[in-house]
Design an enzyme around this catalytic site. Structure first.
Site, PDB file in Angstrom:
ATOM      1  N   SER A  96       0.785  -1.243   0.040  1.00 31.83           N
ATOM      2  CA  SER A  96      -0.088  -0.044   0.144  1.00 31.83           C
ATOM      3  C   SER A  96       0.717   1.196   0.046  1.00 31.83           C
ATOM      4  O   SER A  96       1.662   1.375  -0.696  1.00 31.83           O
ATOM      5  CB  SER A  96      -0.977   0.023   1.230  1.00 31.83           C
ATOM      6  OG  SER A  96      -2.057   0.660   1.096  1.00 31.83           O
ATOM      7  N   HIS A 117      -7.051  -5.692  -1.444  1.00 31.05           N
ATOM      8  CA  HIS A 117      -5.890  -4.664  -1.310  1.00 31.05           C
ATOM      9  C   HIS A 117      -4.830  -5.549  -0.125  1.00 31.05           C
ATOM     10  O   HIS A 117      -3.697  -5.404  -0.462  1.00 31.05           O
ATOM     11  CB  HIS A 117      -6.181  -3.464  -0.643  1.00 31.05           C
ATOM     12  CG  HIS A 117      -5.621  -2.632  -0.665  1.00 31.05           C
ATOM     13  ND1 HIS A 117      -4.965  -1.729  -1.831  1.00 31.05           N
ATOM     14  CD2 HIS A 117      -4.683  -2.105   0.485  1.00 31.05           C
ATOM     15  CE1 HIS A 117      -4.047  -0.930  -1.344  1.00 31.05           C
ATOM     16  NE2 HIS A 117      -3.853  -1.131  -0.110  1.00 31.05           N
ATOM     17  N   ASP A 126      -9.551  -5.061  -5.564  1.00 27.27           N
ATOM     18  CA  ASP A 126      -9.150  -4.150  -4.666  1.00 27.27           C
ATOM     19  C   ASP A 126      -9.996  -3.065  -4.759  1.00 27.27           C
ATOM     20  O   ASP A 126     -10.090  -2.291  -5.796  1.00 27.27           O
ATOM     21  CB  ASP A 126      -7.584  -3.591  -5.257  1.00 27.27           C
ATOM     22  CG  ASP A 126      -6.856  -2.658  -4.105  1.00 27.27           C
ATOM     23  OD1 ASP A 126      -7.586  -2.149  -3.331  1.00 27.27           O
ATOM     24  OD2 ASP A 126      -5.650  -2.804  -4.050  1.00 27.27           O
TER      25      ASP A 126
END
Length: 428
Positions: free
Chosen positions: A239, A366, A331
């Protein structure tokens, strides 16, 4: 004739690394008996997590989880590790939980029990036929853990067992903040001197003012350690940690990574600035946040459309090391697949696409973690000092498959590019 004593449940190996598969077996059951295998773990936050599968014993009175089909529960089918990856908070738990190992010096303890019949809940109110405790470790024997507080940098360095020197990694998590050590400990257990870097802490206002030189200093701390091969230090991020990794690889004159592993990252922010500046860019599109039917926040719209203006993106055409992008097609936090496609186009135009490897997984979200970790579709998150629940995406079974497959390929990528005696190569 095979039912000669009380039921016995066993786990082999009973003490293992978290990315190591185990075999669960029940013996001494009456033949053809419906039973439920149940796993229970109490997190360091004192929350309980569980998973369970429904089985029928064979003619010998045996159930082998790796070989037999589960016909119901939190997973179905032939799933050797279903008792781990399908774990979820027990009914009545707090909303939006995420299971994370806080102290890597002690194991994750999982109690595995067998119950009579196909049970769907209320396990605490029932007596099990048999149970066994198994240990899951992030840190292998002999790995050394070293607190790092120097030159303004905060982190934890893990040194593999053995004489060394070893390839090094700077490991960065996302914008949830804090110091998370478990992936770095696991990477060290695979032979990489890995430093978990703390760089985003919601409790510290000045964190948002961190510039790239903070990460450059951290990289140099890893590189200059006597147990690290100075020319073989890579970047590993998830991320926001991937955003930082991509930025360093493209822009930094100090950081020269051997390779980069970027999970659920993107390249859509302007050059330079601070961590807070990156967030300010993201939140200029706050009006694009959507809410799902559960009132969970969906952020992926904030990153769309991918800008055409090169000044609003990291110039990935300047990256000159192998880079692995790992993304989930579902995601819901950020358009990471679209970002990866744009990065590929930019690198193709610049002539460095040969350095790029992409892994994309259908119905994965994600938060792609090490294998057998539970799937977290939506969890609590601190946004502007307020607790919200973010939708990360993914469906449990395919997301778990993605975690298992990607981890194997990440380790293969690192082995090829960090330990190879020849120059770095990109493709797996």
């Amino acid at each position: 004739m095979f039912h000669t004593g009380p039921p016995v449940v066993s786990v082999h190996p009973s003490r293992a690394m978290v990315d190591e598969a185990f075999k669960v077996q029940v013996e001494n059951l009456p033949p053809g008996s419906p039973v439920t295998l149940h796993s229970l773990h109490q997190s360091e936050d004192k929350d309980y997590w569980e998973a369970f599968g429904h089985y029928v014993s064979d003619h010998r009175g045996t159930v082998s989880v790796a070989d037999y089909l589960s016909c119901g529960g939190t997973y179905t089918g032939k799933e050797a590790m279903g008792l781990l990856w399908s774990m979820r908070p027990v009914p009545g738990s707090r909303e939006g939980l995420r299971l994370r190992k806080l102290n890597v010096c002690i194991p994750q303890l999982v109690n595995i029990s067998v119950y009579s019949g196909h049970v769907g809940g209320g396990f605490r109110e029932q007596d099990s036929l048999a149970s066994v405790l198994t240990e899951r470790w992030y840190m292998a024997p002999g790995v050394r853990r070293i607190d790092i507080k120097e030159k303004g940098v905060r982190g934890t360095l893990f040194i593999p067992h053995g004489p060394g020197p070893f390839p090094g990694l700077l490991d960065m998590w996302g914008s949830g903040g804090g110091l998370l050590e478990y992936r770095a400990a696991l990477l060290a257990s695979h032979g990489y001197a890995s430093m978990a870097l703390e760089y985003f802490n919601p409790a510290e206002v000045n964190t948002a003012e961190l510039e790239l030189n903070y990460f450059e200093t951290a990289f140099n701390i890893v590189r200059d350690h006597p147990q690290v091969m100075s020319d073989r230090v890579g970047l590993f991020g998830l991320s926001l940690g991937s955003v930082v990794s991509i930025s360093l690889a493209a822009w930094s004159s100090v950081v020269k990574p051997r390779c980069c592993v970027c999970i659920s990252g993107n390249h859509t922010h302007a050059p330079g600035g601070t961590i807070g500046g990156v967030f300010n860019e993201f939140f200029t599109n706050l009006h694009k946040v959507r809410m799902d039917e559960n009132n969970y926040e969906i952020w992926r719209g904030m990153g769309l459309p991918i800008p055409d203006d090169i000044s609003q993106k990291v110039d990935v055409g300047k990256i000159n090391c192998p880079i692995l992008l790992v993304n989930g097609d579902d995601d819901q936090n950020w358009p990471t697949v679209e970002s990866a496609e744009d990065m590929a186009q930019m690198m193709r135009a610049a002539g460095n696409e040969h350095l790029l490897t992409r892994l994309e997984y259908p119905d994965a979200g994600h938060l792609i973690e090490p294998p057998y970790s539970p799937h977290f579709r939506a969890t609590k998150f601190i946004k502007d000092g307020q607790k919200v629940i973010l939708l990360w995406g993914g469906t449990t079974k395919p997301h778990s498959d993605a975690q298992e497959d990607s981890w194997k390929k990440i380790l293969a990528f690192l082995q090829q590019n960090m330990y190879s005696s020849s120059g770095p190569r990109a493709k797996l």
